[in-house]
Design a protein around this motif. Structure first.
Motif, short mmCIF file in Angstrom:
data_model
loop_
_atom_site.label_atom_id
_atom_site.label_comp_id
_atom_site.label_asym_id
_atom_site.label_seq_id
_atom_site.Cartn_x
_atom_site.Cartn_y
_atom_site.Cartn_z
N LEU A 60 0.83 -1.22 0.00
CA LEU A 60 0.00 0.00 0.00
C LEU A 60 0.86 1.26 0.00
CD1 LEU A 60 -2.68 -0.95 2.72
CD2 LEU A 60 -2.65 -1.53 0.29
N LYS A 61 2.10 1.15 -0.41
CA LYS A 61 3.01 2.29 -0.24
C LYS A 61 3.04 3.23 -1.44
CE LYS A 61 5.81 -0.13 3.11
NZ LYS A 61 7.12 -0.26 3.72
N THR A 121 1.89 6.13 -4.09
CA THR A 121 1.17 7.40 -3.94
C THR A 121 0.36 7.70 -5.20
OG1 THR A 121 3.19 8.51 -4.63
CG2 THR A 121 2.75 8.43 -2.27
N GLU A 122 0.32 6.73 -6.11
CA GLU A 122 -0.52 6.86 -7.30
C GLU A 122 -1.32 5.58 -7.44
OE1 GLU A 122 1.51 8.70 -10.94
OE2 GLU A 122 3.13 7.91 -9.71
N SER A 150 -10.48 -0.89 5.30
CA SER A 150 -11.21 -0.06 4.35
C SER A 150 -10.40 0.27 3.10
CB SER A 150 -11.62 1.24 5.03
OG SER A 150 -10.46 1.91 5.51
N HIS A 201 -7.47 0.31 -2.06
CA HIS A 201 -6.47 -0.39 -2.86
C HIS A 201 -6.94 -1.79 -3.23
CE1 HIS A 201 -4.74 2.55 -0.12
NE2 HIS A 201 -3.66 2.64 -0.87
N TRP A 240 -9.01 -1.27 -6.19
CA TRP A 240 -8.12 -0.89 -7.29
C TRP A 240 -7.40 -2.11 -7.86
CZ3 TRP A 240 -5.32 3.49 -4.09
CH2 TRP A 240 -6.22 4.56 -3.89
N VAL A 300 -1.21 6.81 4.21
CA VAL A 300 -1.39 5.68 3.29
C VAL A 300 -2.63 5.83 2.40
CG1 VAL A 300 -1.74 3.18 3.14
CG2 VAL A 300 -0.07 4.10 4.74
N THR A 301 -3.75 6.27 2.97
CA THR A 301 -4.97 6.29 2.17
C THR A 301 -5.33 7.68 1.64
OG1 THR A 301 -6.33 6.47 4.16
CG2 THR A 301 -5.96 4.25 3.29
N PRO A 325 -2.88 9.95 -0.28
CA PRO A 325 -2.19 10.57 -1.43
C PRO A 325 -2.98 10.51 -2.74
CG PRO A 325 -0.93 8.67 -0.59
CD PRO A 325 -2.01 8.94 0.38
N VAL A 326 -3.65 9.40 -3.00
CA VAL A 326 -4.40 9.29 -4.26
C VAL A 326 -5.61 10.24 -4.25
CG1 VAL A 326 -5.73 7.71 -5.72
CG2 VAL A 326 -3.54 6.98 -4.77
N ASN A 361 2.75 3.84 8.50
CA ASN A 361 3.91 3.42 7.75
C ASN A 361 5.19 3.98 8.34
OD1 ASN A 361 5.24 2.34 5.62
ND2 ASN A 361 4.34 3.66 4.07
N SER A 372 8.02 4.46 1.82
CA SER A 372 7.42 4.98 3.05
C SER A 372 7.78 6.46 3.22
CB SER A 372 7.91 4.21 4.27
OG SER A 372 7.62 2.84 4.13
N GLN A 423 5.63 8.59 1.04
CA GLN A 423 4.26 8.79 1.53
C GLN A 423 4.22 9.87 2.61
OE1 GLN A 423 2.51 4.97 2.64
NE2 GLN A 423 1.45 4.90 0.67
N GLY A 450 -9.91 7.42 6.34
CA GLY A 450 -9.64 6.29 5.45
C GLY A 450 -8.97 5.17 6.22
N ASP A 451 -9.72 4.64 7.17
CA ASP A 451 -9.22 3.57 8.04
C ASP A 451 -10.43 2.97 8.75
OD1 ASP A 451 -6.50 2.62 9.60
OD2 ASP A 451 -8.31 2.53 10.81
#
Lengths: 196, 467
Positions: free
Chosen positions: A32-33, A35-36, A83, A86, A89, B38-39, B41-42, B67, B82, B85, B130-131
């Motif tokens: 999950l690291k 950023t895209e 949740s 990813h 995705w 982690v949840t 950036p996108v 992370n 890491s 992020q 986002g968790d």
């Protein structure tokens, strides 16, 4: 427009008759690291698909060339746990557009729709029929018809209707997403917030 | 105003609906939004792509936790992914004017620990992150739940998400808890009875003496685990215990604002006669210290019990056998006496000061078993400071334990805190899924007391022997 629209999908399916498939299995946390949003399909079901030396495990369904298609069929309580979007995705990036199960975890169901994957919830009996049909013939095709909200096993003709609310159905059919909708009502939201 | 009795959940939900979409979800207003590295950036990338901004940056709070390393936090993060992020979170929050408690900040810690301890989490609020363990904040009488990254983008850009209102369940636990039975055991017991999907589609209210008598930290542990029975979230009506916890915290309301909010908070309870879609009742006396034996949090038993047979549990035999095979256990095995290689105390479930006090109450005057590797990870720097100020640090050190720095750590093993393949870990965290704590790792979920007993004996041990 945020993703491909979805209308009628006809495809063979990949069976995964395991219950409580959690999102840690779908995509382990160590992947999950990024950023895209790209490349997650490579790590879909990573630890079920590959051994510790990164070699494909021959007994896992995604490594069996007999089973292919755009539909993933899972056991009860698919997508439980974390949740992490990813997971959705990864399923999308691998090439699936629809997941069928007799029961979905709430957050996964929402995430799936938000990225353009249709979650189709069927009865336990119908799920069993799908698994049987695929076992008999891995090439057997399913038809998922969103406008009519109906899923059919083409080899047997057996079919069942499925639920989806009108708003989400309209979004999927047109490739719209919630952000488009929310941006269009920003003034109403600002006024709501100022009255709080 | 209608006089129909309503539930706590209805009161909070209905007051946050901006618009009801016909044959669709509610447009649901969010008071507080937590983000982590982690949840998010996108979601920020999505804003860029669309060319839209953050509507109410003051309603979003960022911390780095998932992370991050738990040693040498003063040094650059070694893993480049890491590190990136963390950098993105720093850049994104700076760009949009969002408060950010990054690595090294004295307020840094696990998102579900720092929100409450700084007074950001308040009764009657809607809170998302986002968790999935965002359900923790329900302990304050808030509606709090986990969301996906698309929804993080929605909250950033519009402070709303699209949600269909869940059904309502009340879980009553009445009576007196036995010796050594903690909030974690209460939650694991409920999940073992309801299964991991037993509350899917529902929002839970916890009611009854057991929760009334629980501290805020205990309530957070219980609400934290709501997601593990499939519930969207769980909440407990605020009461004097809640108000006392909040009052004086840095970002909590003060003065006249406090009085005004307090008056509102006191209305936040389920009215007599209000109807739930499902009512579940348990007796506190039936609960003993719990431990899990399988690969989902519903696979838990009283620590003195034996592993059930496939025919005794709900669900398919193949799935059950796969799970026991992964754990290296067989049906009818006793849990007591099983060898333990690792012990992890920490996480958003059990990483608060009361958890470390409980852990210390057993390790005090004893020694860590030689073959056990123990990771003691506070939920935040504030908790870390409490551990030191209260002398718990000295107790731990004398017993052979090392205190690490705050973060999610081995709960999800995104950083280097991974349990090696095949090893057994007694963990105070929330998930025992295959590979959750590292590829091939075998997790036994339990309370801080059970973790402490395992850490000093090196095997699964009933903590009541030490109390």
């Amino acid at each position: 427009m945020a993703y491909d629209s979805f209308s009628v999908l006809r495809s063979s399916a990949v069976p995964l008759p395991i219950e409580n498939v959690d999102t840690d299995q779908i995509i382990p946390a160590r992947f999950l690291k990024a950023t895209e949003r790209k490349g997650f399909g490579d790590n879909l079901f990573r630890d079920w698909r590959f051994d510790k030396n990164d070699q494909p495990k021959s007994d896992f369904v995604l490594n069996n060339p007999s089973y292919q298609g755009k539909i993933l069929v899972g056991g009860k309580n698919f997508g439980s746990g974390s949740s992490r979007e990813h997971a959705a995705w990864a399923i999308y990036d691998y090439g699936f557009r629809c997941v069928v199960s007799s029961f979905f975890a709430d957050i996964f169901r929402g995430n799936a729709i938000n990225v353009g994957i249709l979650p189709v919830q069927v009865s336990p009996e119908f799920l069993h029929q799908i698994f049987e049909a695929i076992e008999k013939d891995p090439q057997t095709e399913l038809e998922v018809n969103l406008p009519e909200q109906r899923i059919t096993i083409l080899s047997t003709g057996a079919s069942e209707s499925f639920e989806i609310n009108g708003y989400k159905k309209h979004n999927l059919l047109n490739g719209f997403d919630d952000i488009d909708y929310l941006q269009a009502m920003k003034d109403e939201i600002v006024s709501f917030a100022s009255n709080r | 105003m209608s006089n129909t009795p309503s539930t706590l959940f209805d009161k909070v939900w209905d007051s946050h609906v901006v618009r009801k979409i016909e044959d669709g979800p509610d447009v649901f207003f969010i008071d507080r939004h937590f983000i982590h590295e982690v949840t998010s950036p996108v979601a920020f990338l999505g804003l860029e792509t669309r060319g839209i901004g953050v509507l109410f940056p003051e309603r979003t709070f960022a911390t780095a936790d998932h992370n991050t390393p738990t040693i040498n936090q003063h040094l650059p993060v070694e893993d480049p992914l890491s590190a990136n992020q963390l950098l993105q979170l720093e850049k994104n929050t700076a760009k949009y004017g969002i408060s950010h408690w990054g690595l090294g900040n004295p307020k840094n810690g696990i998102v579900h620990v720092v929100g409450p301890e700084n007074g950001i989490t308040l009764p009657g609020m809607t809170i998302v992150c986002g968790d999935s363990h965002t359900s923790t904040h329900g302990a304050f009488g808030a509606i709090a739940f986990g969301i996906g990254t698309s929804e993080v983008e929605m909250v950033l850009s519009s402070q709303c998400i699209m949600q269909s209102k869940p059904k309502k369940m009340v879980i009553n636990v009445n009576g007196q808890l036995g010796k050594g039975v903690t909030p974690k055991d209460v939650a694991l017991y409920i999940i073992s009875k309801l299964t991991t999907s037993g509350a899917t589609g529902y929002f839970v209210e916890y009611a009854g003496d057991v929760f009334r008598n629980m501290t805020m930290e205990g309530r957070m542990t219980v609400c934290n685990l709501s997601i593990e029975m499939g519930a969207r979230g769980g909440m407990i009506a605020p009461d004097q215990t809640t108000f006392d916890y909040i009052q004086g915290r840095e970002l909590a309301p003060k003065g006249a604002d406090w009085d005004k909010q307090l008056a509102y908070w006191k209305t936040l309870k389920t009215d007599e006669g209000a109807v739930f879609d499902q009512v579940v009742n348990f007796d506190a006396a039936d609960i003993e210290p719990m431990i899990t034996y399988g690969t989902n949090p519903g696979m838990g038993i009283g620590i003195s019990k034996h592993i059930p047979t496939a025919s005794e549990v709900e669900g398919g035999v193949a799935t059950y056998e796969k799970s026991l095979d992964y754990m290296g256990f067989t049906e009818n095995d006793a849990m007591i006496g099983k060898k333990v290689d690792y012990v992890f105390i920490g996480s958003c479930t059990n990483g608060r000061i009361e958890d470390f006090r409980a852990f210390a109450s057993i390790v005090k005057g004893r020694k860590k078993a030689d073959h056990v590797t123990a990771w003691v990870v506070p939920g935040s720097h504030i908790v870390e400071k409490q551990i030191k100020d209260e002398g718990i640090y000295d107790i731990l050190t004398e017993a052979g334990f090392e205190l690490r720095q705050p973060g999610c750590s081995a709960c999800l093993a995104m950083n280097d805190d991974k349990i090696p393949a095949g090893k057994y870990a007694v963990s105070t965290s929330n998930r025992n899924f295959e590979g959750r704590q590292g590829p091939g790792a075998r997790t036994l979920l339990a309370s801080p007391l059970v973790a402490a007993a395992a850490a000093v004996t090196g095997v699964v041990t009933d903590p009541r022997e030490f109390l």
